[in-house]
Design a protein around this motif. Structure first.
Motif, PDB file in Angstrom:
ATOM      1  N   ASP A  49      -7.094  -9.918  -1.941  1.00 48.86           N
ATOM      2  CA  ASP A  49      -6.916  -8.063  -1.988  1.00 48.86           C
ATOM      3  C   ASP A  49      -6.320  -7.390  -3.242  1.00 48.86           C
ATOM      4  OD1 ASP A  49      -8.174  -8.805   0.219  1.00 48.86           O
ATOM      5  OD2 ASP A  49      -7.231  -7.908   1.805  1.00 48.86           O
ATOM      6  N   LEU A  50      -5.329  -7.881  -3.529  1.00 52.16           N
ATOM      7  CA  LEU A  50      -4.129  -7.743  -4.242  1.00 52.16           C
ATOM      8  C   LEU A  50      -4.438  -7.897  -6.039  1.00 52.16           C
ATOM      9  CD1 LEU A  50      -0.757  -8.506  -3.404  1.00 52.16           C
ATOM     10  CD2 LEU A  50      -1.909  -5.671  -2.829  1.00 52.16           C
ATOM     11  N   ASP A  89       1.086  -0.349  -1.221  1.00 49.84           N
ATOM     12  CA  ASP A  89       2.483  -0.996  -0.967  1.00 49.84           C
ATOM     13  C   ASP A  89       3.104  -0.735   0.433  1.00 49.84           C
ATOM     14  OD1 ASP A  89       2.439  -0.640  -3.975  1.00 49.84           O
ATOM     15  OD2 ASP A  89       3.109   1.084  -4.206  1.00 49.84           O
ATOM     16  N   ALA A  90       3.017   0.420   0.143  1.00 50.27           N
ATOM     17  CA  ALA A  90       3.541   0.078   2.476  1.00 50.27           C
ATOM     18  C   ALA A  90       2.756  -1.154   2.966  1.00 50.27           C
ATOM     19  CB  ALA A  90       3.381   1.594   3.048  1.00 50.27           C
ATOM     20  N   ASN A  91       1.396  -1.284   3.424  1.00 50.85           N
ATOM     21  CA  ASN A  91       0.499  -2.097   3.636  1.00 50.85           C
ATOM     22  C   ASN A  91       0.742  -3.460   3.181  1.00 50.85           C
ATOM     23  OD1 ASN A  91      -0.626  -0.248   5.162  1.00 50.85           O
ATOM     24  ND2 ASN A  91      -1.915  -0.318   4.424  1.00 50.85           N
ATOM     25  N   GLN A 181       5.103  -7.221  -6.990  1.00 51.91           N
ATOM     26  CA  GLN A 181       6.278  -6.604  -7.679  1.00 51.91           C
ATOM     27  C   GLN A 181       5.612  -6.067  -8.530  1.00 51.91           C
ATOM     28  OE1 GLN A 181       9.362  -9.717  -7.416  1.00 51.91           O
ATOM     29  NE2 GLN A 181      10.132  -8.096  -4.863  1.00 51.91           N
ATOM     30  N   ASP A 182       4.902  -6.918  -9.734  1.00 55.10           N
ATOM     31  CA  ASP A 182       4.092  -6.872 -10.987  1.00 55.10           C
ATOM     32  C   ASP A 182       2.690  -5.460 -10.737  1.00 55.10           C
ATOM     33  OD1 ASP A 182       5.639  -8.929 -11.960  1.00 55.10           O
ATOM     34  OD2 ASP A 182       4.136 -10.349 -12.052  1.00 55.10           O
ATOM     35  N   MET A 183       2.134  -5.300 -10.087  1.00 54.06           N
ATOM     36  CA  MET A 183       1.529  -4.295  -9.985  1.00 54.06           C
ATOM     37  C   MET A 183       2.183  -2.884  -9.863  1.00 54.06           C
ATOM     38  SD  MET A 183      -0.997  -5.251  -7.533  1.00 54.06           S
ATOM     39  CE  MET A 183      -2.016  -3.891  -7.650  1.00 54.06           C
ATOM     40  N   MET A 184       3.683  -2.953  -8.694  1.00 49.81           N
ATOM     41  CA  MET A 184       4.183  -1.975  -8.753  1.00 49.81           C
ATOM     42  C   MET A 184       5.109  -1.530  -9.650  1.00 49.81           C
ATOM     43  SD  MET A 184       5.543  -2.225  -5.303  1.00 49.81           S
ATOM     44  CE  MET A 184       6.345   0.120  -5.292  1.00 49.81           C
ATOM     45  N   GLU A 185       5.496  -2.562 -11.093  1.00 48.01           N
ATOM     46  CA  GLU A 185       5.965  -2.270 -11.921  1.00 48.01           C
ATOM     47  C   GLU A 185       5.515  -1.684 -12.927  1.00 48.01           C
ATOM     48  OE1 GLU A 185       8.538  -6.013 -12.775  1.00 48.01           O
ATOM     49  OE2 GLU A 185       9.843  -5.903 -11.105  1.00 48.01           O
TER      50      GLU A 185
END
Length: 275
Positions: A49-50, A89-91, A181-185
């Motif tokens: 999914d990510l 992000d939260a899920n 984490q890479d997606m968020m950064e």
């Protein structure tokens, strides 16, 4: 993938072992492997999914406000809103915490099972007559019986196999964590670059507006009188006490202050997300 079941059954037959059945079902497995398969399926699903929403998640384009889309646009990635990204992000973090807790729980149960099995083996083969024989021989170690050695080997094999299953689950979960984490950064870095570009453009427009206002404030009569020596006053920009904000109205000053406050709040929110 080629079916190697016949080859595997041939090896089992050489060892006088039962052949493997052609069908496989998780329901026929023991509880440890059932739970391991369940955890692995959730990790695989979350990771897939990510990866599937990565392009939409990282897109800096503004999401469409209309829900009417063509058939072609349905197949293309849809930009997400900030609220949708925050929900993702939260899920994702919640699922990662739950999966990590499940792996720790499975490891604790396996450790307890291995300890109990080792105690049972010691009680069965070392206690009683075994301990009496060691005492009679002056405390010297005596050779293990074939049954004792076989029981220990079986216990070590099961323990090593389950440790490898737990290692695989932890490794796959760590890969999933790294993807999230890479997606968020990357998202936060792109947002900061976008904000810096907007801020730089806004500052350039403000400076141009101030220069334009200052140039308009110089009337032709003042310029002519300066040429004839009637006035030796310097331009307003060159006077020691010149303040560019004097050329702005109260509403313009309040607007710029509000923009600066909003930009500061946005950067603080971005730093909180990084933490």
């Amino acid at each position: 993938m080629a079916d190697i079941t016949p080859t595997f059954n041939g090896l089992l037959k050489q060892q006088d072992a039962h052949s493997a059945s052609g069908s496989f079902s998780v329901d026929t497995l023991e509880d440890f492997l059932k739970e391991a398969y369940r955890i692995n399926s959730h990790i695989t699903s979350l990771h897939a999914d990510l990866r599937s929403i990565r392009q939409s998640y990282l897109s800096t384009a503004q999401p469409r406000k209309t829900l009417i889309q063509s058939a072609h646009s349905d197949r293309s990635p849809r930009p997400l809103s900030d609220r949708e990204r925050e929900e993702i992000d939260a899920n994702a973090k919640k699922m990662l915490r739950e999966l990590n807790a499940s792996i720790r729980g499975l490891a604790d149960i396996e450790q307890a099972r291995a300890d109990i099995e080792n105690k049972l083996i010691q009680k069965k083969f070392v206690s009683g007559l075994g301990a009496l024989g060691a005492w009679a021989s002056g405390g010297a170690s005596i050779s293990k019986s074939p049954e004792h050695a076989a029981a220990e080997d079986k216990a070590k094999t099961i323990e090593a196999h389950r440790d490898s299953v737990l290692w695989l689950l932890r490794h796959r979960l760590q890969e999933c964590v790294k993807t999230q984490q890479d997606m968020m950064e990357i998202r936060i870095m792109r947002e900061m670059e976008k904000n810096r570009s907007i801020l730089a453009k806004a500052r350039g427009q403000d400076i141009a507006s101030l220069n334009h206002t200052a140039s308009l404030s110089e009337s032709p009569t003042n310029t002519a009188s300066w040429k004839h020596g009637s006035s030796q006053a310097l331009p307003r920009e060159e006077t020691p006490g010149y303040d560019p904000t004097n050329d702005l109205t109260a509403e313009q000053i309040q607007m710029f202050e509000k923009d600066n406050q909003d930009m500061l709040k946005h950067y603080e929110s971005t730093l909180d997300q990084v933490r």
